[in-house]
Each structure stands twice: as C-alpha cells, then as structure tokens.
Enzyme design. Structure first.
Site, PDB file in Angstrom:
ATOM      1  N   SER A 159      -9.835   2.199   2.995  1.00 59.86           N
ATOM      2  CA  SER A 159      -8.934   2.912   2.114  1.00 59.86           C
ATOM      3  C   SER A 159      -7.971   2.000   1.364  1.00 59.86           C
ATOM      4  O   SER A 159      -7.301   2.434   0.428  1.00 59.86           O
ATOM      5  CB  SER A 159      -8.114   3.917   2.937  1.00 59.86           C
ATOM      6  OG  SER A 159      -7.248   3.235   3.842  1.00 59.86           O
TER       7      SER A 159
ATOM      8  N   LYS B 256       0.851  -1.184   0.000  1.00 62.24           N
ATOM      9  CA  LYS B 256       0.000   0.000   0.000  1.00 62.24           C
ATOM     10  C   LYS B 256       0.889   1.236   0.000  1.00 62.24           C
ATOM     11  O   LYS B 256       1.924   1.274   0.677  1.00 62.24           O
ATOM     12  CB  LYS B 256      -0.904  -0.023   1.236  1.00 62.24           C
ATOM     13  CG  LYS B 256      -1.935   1.110   1.300  1.00 62.24           C
ATOM     14  CD  LYS B 256      -2.849   0.931   2.508  1.00 62.24           C
ATOM     15  CE  LYS B 256      -3.892   2.046   2.602  1.00 62.24           C
ATOM     16  NZ  LYS B 256      -4.798   1.864   3.763  1.00 62.24           N
TER      17      LYS B 256
ATOM     18  N   SER C 153     -10.346  -0.268   7.278  1.00 67.65           N
ATOM     19  CA  SER C 153      -9.793  -0.130   5.930  1.00 67.65           C
ATOM     20  C   SER C 153      -9.055  -1.351   5.394  1.00 67.65           C
ATOM     21  O   SER C 153      -8.575  -1.336   4.264  1.00 67.65           O
ATOM     22  CB  SER C 153      -8.848   1.085   5.872  1.00 67.65           C
ATOM     23  OG  SER C 153      -9.594   2.266   5.999  1.00 67.65           O
TER      24      SER C 153
END
Length: 485
Positions: free
Chosen positions: A151, A76, A175
């Site tokens: 997210s 990420k 998330s």
C-alpha cells in the site's frame, strides 16, 4: 542536488555546499512538476516545508544538528500530522485534520527532517497495487502504465523518481517491501514493536509496522536511528536499549549463513525474477557467505491465515468510523441506523468494504473458532518455522515479489490474484520479523527486489547484508528516465 542519498545530503549540508532551504525549494518544484504524472503525493506542504527548512538552517548555524537536520522526506498519509489533513487515502477521512503528530513524525521532526508532503497509498493501507486510493492510482516511474505496488506505493514512487531521498511507509503484509521491489528502492520493515504505532491510522493492529523507504540501506539505517525506540503511548512498543544501526554496516559477512527456503523458489516463479535473485545471492557467496536450503512448511498457509486475521482486525479498527465522531457523514440521515449505514457505504471504497465484510464474518458467533482461532494457531506454526530456521542461519533470502510491476487495471477485477502478490512477504508479518527489499536488477526494464529476512530485533544484521550488497552493485543508484532533473 537531485538523486543524492540522505548520507550525501547530510554531508553536503554539514559542509555548507547548499542550504536546506535551497534543497527543499528544488525538491518542492520537482515534486509539483511530476506529481500530475505520478500522483505520488496527496498533498504537497510547501509552506510548512520551507518553514522547517529555514529552522533547520538556523539550527545548523548554531551548531545544533543531527545527521538528519535539514534533510527533506515525505510521510505516508496514514501518519497523523498536526494541522495537516491525514486521510489514509479514503473519502471517509478526506477532511480529517489531526490535532497531534504521530510518534514517528515527532521523532523525525525532532531529528530535524523536513517533510514536503503526504504520499498517496491504498485506502487504509489495504491493497498491493496502490489502485484503491480515493485520490486515484499511483503510477510507477519506471513505466507510468504500471503499478508501483502497495500500500506504500506513493512513498515508493516518489523515492524512485528522486522527488525526495526517502519517505515513511508502513508494512502490514508486505506494504513496504513489495512496492520497494517494484520501484527499485530500498525498503525496511522492522521487527513488530521496534517503532511506535501511536498516531498511525490502524489497519491490523497486530501486524502494522512503520519503516522507511529510501535509496540505500545506509539511508534506512540513518532513518531507523531516529524512528525506533520505546513509546509509552503504544502498548505494543518494545523497550530495548538504543542502537546505532549504522555502526555495523561495513562488517564482514565472511562465515555467515544464508537460508534459502525451497518454498520461496516455486516452479511458477517468474524465471527472470528467479534468475536475478539467484544472481544476487551468488554475490553473497563471493563475500564468503554459506548457503543452506531450509524448509518453511507452513508458508503455504500464510495467505489464508493473513486474510482472516488482518480483515478481522480491520473490521474492529474501522468500526469507530461511523459518521458520528469524525470522518465522512452522509447528508440528511433519517435515523441513527441510516446515518451509520450510508456514512460507511459512502465513505469506504470497495476493497475496504470487502475486508470489513470478511473480518466481521470471521469474528461472528459460530465462525470465530472455526476461522479466527485456527488462523491464529497457523500463525504460531509459521513463527515456529522461522524460529527453527534461525537456529541454523543468520538471514533468509528470496524474492520480495513474484513478478515485476504489472499494468494498471490488470488484476483489479481479481482480488485473489492481487492477494497472491504478497505471497513472499506476508509470513514475515505474521511472525513479527524484520525484512527488507533491495534492488537486485532489472527484467525487461523493470526493477526486481531481493528480500532479506532477519531474526527478531536483528535489523543491524539485515542492514549489514543489504549495505554490503549495495557496496558491490549499483542497482540502487539507477533512476527512471525522465526523472533525472
């Protein structure tokens, strides 16, 4: 080599069925082929990936390896990567190139993994749909007109599409678990403090926690073995004895107790989601688990408490991004005030600004006691609810998300509706507990996730429950059409 789990890839590499370089090349080609459609990667790091794969093959040839040596993953884009841009999906950090690796990146690199790129996300991890990224929205591979959740939507989407077998992610209010639910992947949010946050670009420091998104619980356990551990560079890192999270995956569940909060099955829950979750829970009954209804009365206060605490911490963490030391700087500022104002106005997106405003207001003189302090008191009540529940049950179960993936743009104009997407996940972050989402079926062709919540530092039990369900179901093996090869 496509669609294989980390465990299968690890076994294949050990048996020399193919090399890491061959596998990495194939996955790089597949990632480049599908990224225009999904937008799951902000950047694909081909040169670094092939170099790491070659080194992994050399180490295996020398007999120097771990179960993860040569296994491709993605990171990420809020985990700092030395020499590789780390943007947190924001214009503010579009040109930021860290001079160091995050601890998570270092530990996985030391275990021999190969990173093929940085995944897209909601800007500064603020969002539940992955539509707030400066680099454009991520699309759900099960239906590219729908969101993958956020997210960590980029990480979830590229794993669901089998562009990589796993990816790192973070969970501040759901998330990891919510996008895992919406994409049919397995996501683990560990206990707060289990994994170092050093080198993660912070959103809310008392809530953020790194974890893996993968195909299976077994893969998550293998990754957690490498990711977890004390880090003296992180003051919130907890010192605990090392564990092998794969050791008890196959332990019997007979005689264990599952808590079912009545607050997690409200009347307005999507009936198809409720039916699939309840069906999964019945499978646990067949394995010898007992079911017990429990009460988590302060659940209803979790969202308002979270949306005071998290924005407050966000406003403090992002104050450092002012156009002076690093990050976006406006052109030709007239004075220092103009530099600060325009750099931040240009660098941050709407959702980030909204949360900064909210947090700054909650922390301001005259409102700190009325809002922030009260929210922290509610946080303690939520934690107490869970503590009482875990005196009677081994795990808690319910939905990971209130509905299946919604369409792109459907909720963007209504922030409150978007915030409610995290109704079932936020309380776990406020309490610092570990939680997982595992695939539990499909509603109208879209994945549904079962959430499993554990007691503090009891990830082994969570992974045991998840693995046992995946041993009698095949939802986690399903691949969206068009991404099989």
């Amino acid at each position: 080599m496509y669609s294989k789990t980390i465990k299968a890839i690890s076994d294949d590499l050990a048996d020399k069925k193919y090399s890491s370089a061959e596998l990495t090349t194939e996955l790089l080609n597949k990632a480049k082929q599908h990224n225009e459609t999904l937008n799951g990667f902000i950047r694909i790091t081909e040169e670094q990936a092939l170099s790491a794969a070659k080194k992994a093959d050399e180490n295996r040839a020398k007999g120097i390896s771990t179960p993860l040596t040569g296994v491709p993953i993605a990171h990420k884009d809020l985990f700092c990567t030395q020499g590789i841009a780390t943007t947190s999906a924001s214009k503010m950090l579009e040109s930021f190139i860290p001079p160091y690796d995050a601890t998570v990146v270092t530990r996985l690199s030391e275990a021999g993994v190969v990173s093929i790129g940085k995944t897209n996300m909601d800007e500064f991890a603020m969002g539940s749909s992955n539509e707030s990224s400066h680099f454009g929205p991520v699309r759900n591979p099960w239906d590219t007109e729908r969101v993958p959740g956020g997210s960590s939507g980029g990480s979830a989407a590229v794993v669901a599409a089998r562009l990589v077998p796993a990816a790192t992610a973070t969970d501040t209010g759901g998330s990891i678990r919510q996008p895992a639910a919406l994409t049919g992947t397995t996501g683990l949010k560990p206990t707060y403090g289990r994994i170092s946050r050093w080198g993660m670009i912070a959103f809310a420091s008392s809530l953020d926690q790194a974890g893996p998104i993968a195909t299976s619980a077994e893969d998550c356990a293998m990754l957690l073995n490498a990711m977890a551990g004390f880090d003296d560079k992180d003051s919130t890192s907890v010192k605990r004895p090392a564990e092998d999270f794969t050791a008890s995956l196959s332990s019997s569940l007979k005689g264990t107790t599952i808590g079912l909060p009545k607050q997690y099955f409200p009347e307005n829950l999507d009936p198809k989601v409720a039916s699939l979750v309840q069906s999964a829970i019945r499978e646990y009954e067949k394995m010898g688990c007992k079911l017990k209804e429990i009460d988590l009365p302060t659940t209803q206060h979790a969202i308002p408490a979270y949306y005071i605490i998290a924005p407050s911490e966000c406003s403090a963490n992002l104050a450092r991004m002012d156009g002076v030391r690093f990050g976006h700087r406006c052109e030709n500022p007239e004075n220092l005030d103009d530099l600060f104002t325009r750099s931040r106005a240009e660098g941050f997106g709407d959702e980030v600004k909204r949360r900064i405003f909210t947090g700054t207001y909650a922390l301001s003189a005259g409102f700190y006691d009325a809002y922030y302090v009260k929210a922290q008191k509610v946080r303690r009540l939520i934690k107490n609810d869970f503590a009482r529940a875990f005196e009677e049950v081994d795990v808690i179960m319910g939905p990971a998300a209130p509905s299946v993936a919604f369409k792109l743009g459907e909720k963007g104009a209504d922030p409150l509706a978007m915030y409610l997407e995290d109704y079932f996940t936020i309380a776990i972050n406020l309490a610092g507990l570990p939680g997982m989402s595992i695939p539990a079926g499909f509603s109208d062709g879209l994945p549904v996730g079962l959430q499993i919540i554990g007691n503090h530092f009891d990830e082994s039990t969570l992974l045991n429950f998840a693995h046992q369900y995946q041993s009698v179901s095949d939802w986690h093996t399903k691949t969206p059409e068009g991404f099989e090869g």
